[in-house]
Design a protein around this motif. Structure first.
Motif, PDB file in Angstrom:
ATOM      1  N   THR A  49      -2.447   3.775  -3.053  1.00 23.50           N
ATOM      2  CA  THR A  49      -2.912   3.939  -1.668  1.00 23.50           C
ATOM      3  C   THR A  49      -1.787   4.454  -0.782  1.00 23.50           C
ATOM      4  OG1 THR A  49      -2.471   1.573  -1.293  1.00 23.50           O
ATOM      5  CG2 THR A  49      -4.727   2.209  -1.845  1.00 23.50           C
ATOM      6  N   SER A  86      -1.647   8.134   1.297  1.00 22.80           N
ATOM      7  CA  SER A  86      -1.426   8.089   2.742  1.00 22.80           C
ATOM      8  C   SER A  86      -0.137   8.811   3.120  1.00 22.80           C
ATOM      9  CB  SER A  86      -1.366   6.629   3.213  1.00 22.80           C
ATOM     10  OG  SER A  86      -2.515   5.912   2.814  1.00 22.80           O
ATOM     11  N   PHE A  94      -7.008   2.891   3.188  1.00 25.10           N
ATOM     12  CA  PHE A  94      -5.919   3.119   2.237  1.00 25.10           C
ATOM     13  C   PHE A  94      -4.558   2.776   2.854  1.00 25.10           C
ATOM     14  CE2 PHE A  94      -7.055   5.903  -1.647  1.00 25.10           C
ATOM     15  CZ  PHE A  94      -8.071   5.024  -1.986  1.00 25.10           C
TER      16      PHE A  94
END
Length: 467
Positions: A68, A72, A412
């Motif tokens: 995640t 990002s 996320f």
């Protein structure tokens, strides 16, 4: 006056330019190569506290955090393709102080990771040459790969791609060779922190093992520091990041499971060369496979060692260019167009760490374990401020060009942020002495930051950070 100042800044920037030569495959090689040594050593220290099954849960949690995080973080990297990486994003979001915190944390991560890897290189060479002192071999590795990084980023990146592919091949060979002896009962025996059954005490070991699960993936974000040297960063970096993290997750799980199922995993839990020792369970000490693994295993260590030298040098370069470190560290070699002084400066610190047993070996941990933990502290602090920067820039700069947008926003980045905060809290609890040393580094650096405001005011203008 304004135009004169602008002219001076532009003139200054020309002395600090990096060469744009890197393609997508080379960036993928850097992404995987930066991290792949984590599959060779370091992670097995987590078995000592969590057991195999407990560490699997810890590793899966950290893998989710990294996945995640990378999805990002890629939004920031493509929006602000800057050699400073996290430093540039935090500076853009939170100003000079935010830039300092991110830059200092990243510097700790990338300067302390190489000596741990160099010590592992020394341990591998010591297996083949018992008379060779591992620390001397580690220092030799620094000298060789600093020189290679100085010669040119194109050569360095091509070398990185080659050794990364060889390292992946070697990990697949390892799994294939030990597979005939694969027994799930070996992996599960005492798998909950030395016990065959799960208990509340298992949580203690699982949390204590977090730094060593992070070591599986530590430094993949270093691709961001090669952004100014990428031909098309807004396209190539997302591909490199996404394919890189998927490659590493598969390799990490495979290596861990096959090593633990090969024999008595407790004999692998506090050493720097768990893969050769795991192979001994299957093929014996004098097998040709064993010797091949030791030699090929060096490729994985070299890939990360070489790649992180590239990463720390670009971080030092970017901080010096912006006035956060002495300006002379930002000079680029006139012929090779590489930050040679930054490469050498990080190497001096790393070599000093290798020979600093009395200073770094404390709290009941080995020298390598403490260096790994120090590096992880830097990484986690940087992850936290990077995710905070993402949220801040989404709110304050909604019109920024974002070639890649974080999927499932805000979930996320929020998961990555919360997981990083949990990791930091547990690391402080279990590694208080290392945490205090890390805090002392940050505090001393902040004192320098406060005393050098004028240095930043006269630093070359940075168009990527200006609106």
């Amino acid at each position: 006056m304004k135009s004169e100042s602008t002219t001076q800044h532009k003139g200054a920037v020309t002395h600090h330019e990096l060469k744009q030569t890197l393609g997508t495959w080379q960036l993928w090689g850097i992404a995987v190569g930066l991290v792949i040594s984590g599959e060779y050593f370091g992670w097995s220290y987590g078995w000592a506290s969590a057991g195999t099954l407990g560490f699997v849960i810890t590793a899966l949690f950290i893998a989710a955090m990294y996945t995640t995080f990378i999805f990002s973080f890629t939004e920031l990297t493509t929006s602000i393709p800057h050699a400073g990486g996290p430093f540039a994003y935090a500076r853009h979001a939170f100003g000079p102080t935010g830039g300092y915190i991110a830059g200092a944390a990243t510097l700790v991560e990338f300067v302390f990771a190489p000596p741990a890897i160099a010590l592992a290189i020394g341990a591998y060479l010591h297996v083949q040459f018992p008379g060779l002192e591992p620390k001397h071999a580690a220092m030799g590795a620094y000298l060789v790969f600093m020189a290679l990084n100085i010669v040119g980023v194109q050569i360095a990146a091509a070398f990185e791609l080659c050794v990364t592919l060889l390292a992946i091949f070697e990990l697949l060979v390892f799994m294939g060779v030990v597979s005939p002896g694969f027994q799930w009962s070996n992996f599960t025996k005492g798998g909950w922190a030395g016990s065959d059954t799960f208990s509340m005490g298992s949580f203690h070991g699982m949390f204590a093992a977090i730094p060593f699960a992070i070591w599986f993936f530590l430094a993949i974000e270093g691709v961001a520091m090669a952004a100014e040297e990428a031909k098309n960063p807004k396209r190539s970096i997302p591909i490199a990041y996404v394919t890189g993290i998927l490659t590493l997750v598969v390799l990490a799980i495979g290596v861990m499971v096959f090593a633990g199922a090969a024999g008595d995993w407790t004999k692998l839990s506090n050493i720097n060369d768990p893969l050769p020792q795991a192979m001994k369970f299957i093929v014996g000490e004098n097998s040709g496979w064993m010797h091949m693994l030791v030699w090929l295993g060096l490729f994985g260590l070299v890939a990360s060692f070489h790649g992180i030298i590239l990463g720390y040098s670009r971080q030092i370069f970017a901080l010096a260019r912006a006035g956060y470190l002495p300006e002379w560290l930002s000079k680029v070699h006139p012929r090779f167009k590489t930050p040679h002084r930054a490469i050498l400066a990080g190497g001096v610190v790393g070599i000093a760490a290798i020979y600093s047993d009395e200073l770094i070996q404390f709290g009941g941990q080995t020298l390598t374990a403490n260096i790994v933990t120090m590096s992880v502290f830097g990484a986690i602090v940087m992850y936290i401020i990077s995710m905070l920067s993402l949220f801040k820039l989404r709110r304050t700069d909604p019109n920024m060009e974002r070639p890649f947008r974080a999927p499932l926003f805000p979930y996320f980045p929020a998961f990555a942020l919360v997981a990083a905060v949990i990791s930091l809290a547990t690391m402080i609890y279990f590694n208080l002495l290392v945490a205090l040393v890390f805090a002392a580094f940050i505090a001393l650096g902040y004192g320098y930051f406060l005393m050098t405001r004028h240095q930043r005011e006269v630093a070359p203008a940075d168009a990527l950070l200006e609106e």
